[in-house]
Each structure stands twice: as structure tokens, then as C-alpha cells.
Design a protein around this motif. Structure first.
Motif, PDB file in Angstrom:
ATOM      1  N   LYS A 146       0.859  -1.189   0.000  1.00  0.00           N
ATOM      2  CA  LYS A 146       0.000   0.000   0.000  1.00  0.00           C
ATOM      3  C   LYS A 146       0.888   1.229   0.000  1.00  0.00           C
ATOM      4  O   LYS A 146       1.867   1.289   0.754  1.00  0.00           O
ATOM      5  CB  LYS A 146      -0.935   0.002   1.210  1.00  0.00           C
ATOM      6  CG  LYS A 146      -2.040   1.050   1.089  1.00  0.00           C
ATOM      7  CD  LYS A 146      -3.163   0.846   2.091  1.00  0.00           C
ATOM      8  CE  LYS A 146      -2.728   1.166   3.503  1.00  0.00           C
ATOM      9  NZ  LYS A 146      -3.859   1.112   4.447  1.00  0.00           N
ATOM     10  N   SER A 147       0.569   2.173  -0.875  1.00  0.00           N
ATOM     11  CA  SER A 147       1.386   3.382  -0.983  1.00  0.00           C
ATOM     12  C   SER A 147       1.173   4.273   0.234  1.00  0.00           C
ATOM     13  O   SER A 147       0.202   4.106   0.985  1.00  0.00           O
ATOM     14  CB  SER A 147       1.034   4.142  -2.262  1.00  0.00           C
ATOM     15  OG  SER A 147      -0.245   4.733  -2.125  1.00  0.00           O
ATOM     16  N   VAL A 148       2.064   5.255   0.407  1.00  0.00           N
ATOM     17  CA  VAL A 148       1.892   6.194   1.515  1.00  0.00           C
ATOM     18  C   VAL A 148       0.602   7.002   1.366  1.00  0.00           C
ATOM     19  O   VAL A 148       0.025   7.449   2.357  1.00  0.00           O
ATOM     20  CB  VAL A 148       3.106   7.150   1.660  1.00  0.00           C
ATOM     21  CG1 VAL A 148       4.316   6.394   2.209  1.00  0.00           C
ATOM     22  CG2 VAL A 148       3.443   7.812   0.345  1.00  0.00           C
ATOM     23  N   SER A 149       0.128   7.142   0.128  1.00  0.00           N
ATOM     24  CA  SER A 149      -1.130   7.866  -0.071  1.00  0.00           C
ATOM     25  C   SER A 149      -2.357   6.952   0.031  1.00  0.00           C
ATOM     26  O   SER A 149      -3.482   7.388  -0.202  1.00  0.00           O
ATOM     27  CB  SER A 149      -1.116   8.595  -1.420  1.00  0.00           C
ATOM     28  OG  SER A 149      -0.926   7.664  -2.459  1.00  0.00           O
ATOM     29  N   GLY A 150      -2.131   5.670   0.354  1.00  0.00           N
ATOM     30  CA  GLY A 150      -3.253   4.790   0.654  1.00  0.00           C
ATOM     31  C   GLY A 150      -3.787   3.956  -0.497  1.00  0.00           C
ATOM     32  O   GLY A 150      -4.821   3.307  -0.363  1.00  0.00           O
ATOM     33  N   ILE A 151      -3.079   3.927  -1.634  1.00  0.00           N
ATOM     34  CA  ILE A 151      -3.523   3.103  -2.760  1.00  0.00           C
ATOM     35  C   ILE A 151      -2.897   1.718  -2.619  1.00  0.00           C
ATOM     36  O   ILE A 151      -1.668   1.591  -2.546  1.00  0.00           O
ATOM     37  CB  ILE A 151      -3.087   3.704  -4.120  1.00  0.00           C
ATOM     38  CG1 ILE A 151      -3.464   5.181  -4.226  1.00  0.00           C
ATOM     39  CG2 ILE A 151      -3.660   2.877  -5.275  1.00  0.00           C
ATOM     40  CD1 ILE A 151      -4.930   5.447  -4.341  1.00  0.00           C
ATOM     41  N   SER A 152      -3.732   0.687  -2.614  1.00  0.00           N
ATOM     42  CA  SER A 152      -3.191  -0.664  -2.504  1.00  0.00           C
ATOM     43  C   SER A 152      -2.718  -1.160  -3.865  1.00  0.00           C
ATOM     44  O   SER A 152      -3.145  -0.669  -4.916  1.00  0.00           O
ATOM     45  CB  SER A 152      -4.237  -1.619  -1.928  1.00  0.00           C
ATOM     46  OG  SER A 152      -5.401  -1.609  -2.717  1.00  0.00           O
ATOM     47  N   ASN A 153      -1.818  -2.126  -3.827  1.00  0.00           N
ATOM     48  CA  ASN A 153      -1.254  -2.702  -5.051  1.00  0.00           C
ATOM     49  C   ASN A 153      -1.104  -4.198  -4.861  1.00  0.00           C
ATOM     50  O   ASN A 153      -0.802  -4.659  -3.758  1.00  0.00           O
ATOM     51  CB  ASN A 153       0.106  -2.057  -5.343  1.00  0.00           C
ATOM     52  CG  ASN A 153       0.669  -2.501  -6.689  1.00  0.00           C
ATOM     53  OD1 ASN A 153       1.259  -3.565  -6.804  1.00  0.00           O
ATOM     54  ND2 ASN A 153       0.444  -1.711  -7.729  1.00  0.00           N
ATOM     55  N   LEU A 154      -1.324  -4.946  -5.951  1.00  0.00           N
ATOM     56  CA  LEU A 154      -1.174  -6.391  -5.883  1.00  0.00           C
ATOM     57  C   LEU A 154      -0.513  -6.863  -7.166  1.00  0.00           C
ATOM     58  O   LEU A 154      -0.896  -6.437  -8.261  1.00  0.00           O
ATOM     59  CB  LEU A 154      -2.555  -7.038  -5.726  1.00  0.00           C
ATOM     60  CG  LEU A 154      -2.586  -8.508  -5.327  1.00  0.00           C
ATOM     61  CD1 LEU A 154      -2.001  -8.709  -3.924  1.00  0.00           C
ATOM     62  CD2 LEU A 154      -4.010  -9.038  -5.369  1.00  0.00           C
TER      63      LEU A 154
ATOM     64  N   TYR B 276      -7.212  -6.703   5.784  1.00  0.00           N
ATOM     65  CA  TYR B 276      -6.141  -6.260   6.700  1.00  0.00           C
ATOM     66  C   TYR B 276      -6.226  -7.060   7.988  1.00  0.00           C
ATOM     67  O   TYR B 276      -7.315  -7.328   8.489  1.00  0.00           O
ATOM     68  CB  TYR B 276      -6.258  -4.754   6.962  1.00  0.00           C
ATOM     69  CG  TYR B 276      -5.937  -3.964   5.706  1.00  0.00           C
ATOM     70  CD1 TYR B 276      -4.644  -3.546   5.436  1.00  0.00           C
ATOM     71  CD2 TYR B 276      -6.931  -3.702   4.762  1.00  0.00           C
ATOM     72  CE1 TYR B 276      -4.333  -2.873   4.270  1.00  0.00           C
ATOM     73  CE2 TYR B 276      -6.637  -3.032   3.578  1.00  0.00           C
ATOM     74  CZ  TYR B 276      -5.325  -2.616   3.336  1.00  0.00           C
ATOM     75  OH  TYR B 276      -5.020  -1.969   2.172  1.00  0.00           O
ATOM     76  N   LEU B 277      -5.061  -7.457   8.502  1.00  0.00           N
ATOM     77  CA  LEU B 277      -5.014  -8.305   9.688  1.00  0.00           C
ATOM     78  C   LEU B 277      -4.048  -7.731  10.720  1.00  0.00           C
ATOM     79  O   LEU B 277      -2.907  -7.361  10.381  1.00  0.00           O
ATOM     80  CB  LEU B 277      -4.547  -9.719   9.302  1.00  0.00           C
ATOM     81  CG  LEU B 277      -5.429 -10.498   8.317  1.00  0.00           C
ATOM     82  CD1 LEU B 277      -4.719 -11.776   7.866  1.00  0.00           C
ATOM     83  CD2 LEU B 277      -6.769 -10.836   8.958  1.00  0.00           C
ATOM     84  N   ASP B 278      -4.499  -7.673  11.957  1.00  0.00           N
ATOM     85  CA  ASP B 278      -3.634  -7.282  13.076  1.00  0.00           C
ATOM     86  C   ASP B 278      -2.880  -5.974  12.827  1.00  0.00           C
ATOM     87  O   ASP B 278      -1.674  -5.882  13.113  1.00  0.00           O
ATOM     88  CB  ASP B 278      -2.657  -8.427  13.407  1.00  0.00           C
ATOM     89  CG  ASP B 278      -3.394  -9.682  13.845  1.00  0.00           C
ATOM     90  OD1 ASP B 278      -4.161  -9.594  14.807  1.00  0.00           O
ATOM     91  OD2 ASP B 278      -3.228 -10.736  13.197  1.00  0.00           O
ATOM     92  N   GLN B 279      -3.570  -4.998  12.273  1.00  0.00           N
ATOM     93  CA  GLN B 279      -3.014  -3.648  12.085  1.00  0.00           C
ATOM     94  C   GLN B 279      -1.765  -3.616  11.193  1.00  0.00           C
ATOM     95  O   GLN B 279      -0.977  -2.676  11.243  1.00  0.00           O
ATOM     96  CB  GLN B 279      -2.677  -2.978  13.437  1.00  0.00           C
ATOM     97  CG  GLN B 279      -3.893  -2.573  14.262  1.00  0.00           C
ATOM     98  CD  GLN B 279      -4.473  -3.753  15.009  1.00  0.00           C
ATOM     99  OE1 GLN B 279      -3.750  -4.495  15.669  1.00  0.00           O
ATOM    100  NE2 GLN B 279      -5.768  -3.923  14.901  1.00  0.00           N
ATOM    101  N   PHE B 280      -1.569  -4.659  10.385  1.00  0.00           N
ATOM    102  CA  PHE B 280      -0.417  -4.648   9.476  1.00  0.00           C
ATOM    103  C   PHE B 280      -0.699  -3.673   8.347  1.00  0.00           C
ATOM    104  O   PHE B 280      -1.818  -3.614   7.827  1.00  0.00           O
ATOM    105  CB  PHE B 280      -0.199  -6.071   8.936  1.00  0.00           C
ATOM    106  CG  PHE B 280       1.172  -6.305   8.367  1.00  0.00           C
ATOM    107  CD1 PHE B 280       2.283  -6.405   9.197  1.00  0.00           C
ATOM    108  CD2 PHE B 280       1.372  -6.431   6.989  1.00  0.00           C
ATOM    109  CE1 PHE B 280       3.551  -6.626   8.682  1.00  0.00           C
ATOM    110  CE2 PHE B 280       2.633  -6.654   6.459  1.00  0.00           C
ATOM    111  CZ  PHE B 280       3.730  -6.760   7.311  1.00  0.00           C
ATOM    112  N   HIS B 281       0.315  -2.912   7.927  1.00  0.00           N
ATOM    113  CA  HIS B 281       0.109  -1.846   6.939  1.00  0.00           C
ATOM    114  C   HIS B 281      -0.310  -2.363   5.560  1.00  0.00           C
ATOM    115  O   HIS B 281      -1.135  -1.737   4.881  1.00  0.00           O
ATOM    116  CB  HIS B 281       1.390  -1.014   6.791  1.00  0.00           C
ATOM    117  CG  HIS B 281       1.278   0.051   5.750  1.00  0.00           C
ATOM    118  ND1 HIS B 281       0.693   1.274   5.999  1.00  0.00           N
ATOM    119  CD2 HIS B 281       1.642   0.079   4.439  1.00  0.00           C
ATOM    120  CE1 HIS B 281       0.711   2.011   4.909  1.00  0.00           C
ATOM    121  NE2 HIS B 281       1.279   1.315   3.943  1.00  0.00           N
TER     122      HIS B 281
END
Lengths: 211, 211
Positions: B36-44, B119-124
Motif C-alpha cells: 500500500k502506498s503512503v497515499s493509501g492506494i493498494s497494489n497487488l 487487513y489483519l492485526d493492524q499490518f500496513h
């Protein structure tokens, strides 16, 4: 769902941890690396870490454990410059697994297994006759992984031998036609069957099944 | 038996060579890397080069192509420090393959496929809900392969999530129980079935089948 944290992993018995960490990233390729020492003793060792490094020029990589103990494979390709990469199939998994035993440097794994040493086109390193896909490679470089002393070896692919019937017209090799296997962790082997091939992925364009 | 020499390989059309070289070293693991980017965009993005680097501490490695073009996965884990590794199974191969398309950095591959961001256990970094085995990893180091500009990334495994029924009592994971797949070259997927496990190989001691 089971959850292991860093702390859990750190506190596991080391053999349990080794099994878990080696299997949690999925199946790996099963290849036998063949070398011959300057004094003429052949060596064969199974590796599950061969990866694609590039096609132009054609290169592969693999991981060696720390060189704190004698590694015949490493010594041989460093001294001679050459090694072979031989695909493991379902008929030779026991012999392939047995090559992981710590024979001393004067003993060839070929003499202790049912695998047959063969030489092609005057290449220095031995191939495994039973392997359908055989690669003749030269040593290119190495990168020491400072975090734990492992070494990534880079090799150039100089020769490729394979059966005609697995080669498709676009260069793709259908590995299940020769019963190539994969490793599942440190000590298990599995036999894949082809599901399908897909077209090149592009944004907003549906994938086509190629088979 | 077909034989390709260095000269043959050099003279092939580049797409033919890419298919041949990517498939001649055998099947590879199929993993989706989530960031996930610092601006909040996820990537896969799908990777077939994940290898075992060590168990103590637990580390994995994978190969990135040269960083001459934008690589969202790289940018994200370099800026945030985290990524996930999610096993591909036979029910998600089309979505997994589609993540290879060149979406721009403002588009999440999760929004363009049937794969579910979780998202699991607050992982970024985001996990793939459909993957039975999910690893939460932190970036450790990178090694540039000077021969062609590829980069080997080293990550530390900090979290492992998996279904109870694939975990054996010695820590080994039976991957065919969750239908983990492998890649065969650039665009094909295959489904392995377990053959057997063998005892630890030692000189002059017959192997035992463990299953």
C-alpha cells in the motif's frame, strides 16, 4: 485460521521452524545441479531455489547456504566454470532426494543413486540422463547475502536439451508432459498437472484461455 | 532430443526466447505481493520468484525486473517498509494473472480483479482474503544484479496465517490440501498433487517414505 507471530516463530524448535518456513512460500522447482571437480570427481545435488534472472541474455540464479562448510557444488563450478541444471521428474524423486546426503568430496552422488551420469557436446559438467530437460550453464557471478551469509549464484544458460514433444510453437515448454515435479518444503515432492495458459495481461481487457 | 546452443538462443525472436527461458528451469511458486502506498492506494502483483533465504531468522527473497520503469510494488515497500505474500490457489488464477497488467499507480489491482483486500492485526500492507497462506513481511535489503539490472529483494517474515488442516505436527505444510498452484513459464498455471515425503537423506542409509 492459525496465526504465528515473529515471537512464535523465534521460539519454535528449530526443525519445526525449518519445515514451516520452507513450506509457507509455496512449491519450488526441483533441479539437480551437476558439477565435476578438477580432479575428475562428479557431484550431483538437489536445489529448490533456481529462479529466472533474465532471458536476454539467458540467466538463472540459485541460493547456496553459507559457505562455512565445504560445498562441493560451489568449489567445482568456481574452479571449472561450469555446471548443469537437470529437471527432476516423478520417476527419480528418491534418487534426487538422496543427493542431499553429505557424501565426502571423493564420492560421486551418481555412484550412490540410480541416476545416470552423461556428457553432451564436450561440456565439462555431467548431465543427468534421466532428466528430460538439461541445461549446460557457466558461472557468471555471486552475491553474498549479508543478513545470513547465504550466496546467490548467477549462471548463464549455454545449452538447452529437451524432448521435442514438450516444446510448443511459441517456445513455451509444457512441463507436465515430462512429469516434472516440484518440492513442497524440505522433504516432499508433488506432481503438477496443467490447468491453463492465459493471454498477456492488459488493463481492462479480458484474459483469453490459450488452451 | 532438441538442442539449443547459446547462438540459437541469441538468434531467437525475443518472445520465443522469453517463453523458453522462463519455462526451462521448471515450475515456480505463485505468490501475490500486496503493498500500500503512503497515499493509501493498494497494489497487488503476481511473482513467481519467491525463494527461501533462511529460517533463523525467517527470510525470503524475490527478483524484481530492472527499476528503469515505475514499479509500484518496489516504491510501496521501500516507502512503507512492508509487504504481504499470498499463496495463489486454483480458484484465483485468472485474477492473479490479471494483476500483471500495467495499471497506473492510482488504480488498485484489487478493484480490477475478483480478489478481496483484507487487513489483519493492524499490518500496513493488504492481504488477499482468498489466499489460504498469508505472510506479513518487512523489507530488509536489496541486491542489484549488475549483469542485467534486476534486483533481489530480501524480506523478513513477521506473520504467518494459514488454515489449521494443512499444518502437520512437525511444522510442514501440505500445500495440496489448499490447492496451491505453480506457474509454468510466463502464462501457465498447474495444480500439484502430493507424491510423498522422504526421511532426511544420509549417506548409505535407505530413505524412508514418511506418508
Amino acid at each position: 485460521m492459525k496465526h504465528f507471530t515473529s515471537k512464535d516463530i523465534h521460539e519454535m524448535p528449530s526443525r519445526y521452524r525449518a519445515h514451516l518456513i520452507n513450506s509457507c512460500t509455496g512449491y519450488k522447482s526441483a533441479n539437480l545441479l551437476g558439477t565435476k571437480s578438477v580432479s575428475g570427481i562428479s557431484n550431483l545435488a538437489i536445489f529448490n531455489s533456481v529462479v529466472h534472472i533474465g532471458s536476454t541474455p539467458p540467466m538463472l540464479g540459485f541460493i547456496l547456504r553459507p559457505l562455512t562448510v565445504a560445498r562441493d557444488t560451489y568449489k567445482n563450478f568456481k574452479e571449472t566454470g561450469f555446471f548443469t541444471v537437470n529437471q527432476v521428474n516423478n520417476e527419480i524423486i528418491e534418487g534426487a532426494h538422496q543427493t542431499a546426503a553429505s557424501y565426502n568430496e571423493h564420492i560421486s552422488e551418481f555412484s550412490k543413486t540410480n541416476l545416470t551420469e552423461t556428457y553432451l557436446d564436450q561440456f565439462h559438467a555431467p548431465y543427468v540422463d534421466e532428466s528430460a530437460i538439461k541445461l549446460g550453464c557457466s558461472y557468471v557471478n555471486e552475491y553474498r547475502i549479508e543478513e545470513n551469509g547465504c550466496v546467490m549464484i548467477i549462471g548463464a544458460i549455454e545449452h538447452i536439451y529437451l524432448p521435442d514433444d514438450i516444446l510448443h510453437e511459441d517456445g513455451w515448454l509444457q512441463l507436465d508432459k515430462q512429469n516434472a515435479v516440484v518440492t513442497n518444503g524440505l522433504d516432499a515432492y508433488a506432481l503438477p498437472k496443467l490447468l491453463n495458459r492465459f493471454s498477456y495481461a492488459e488493463p481492462d481487457k479480458p484474459l483469453q484461455k490459450l488452451l
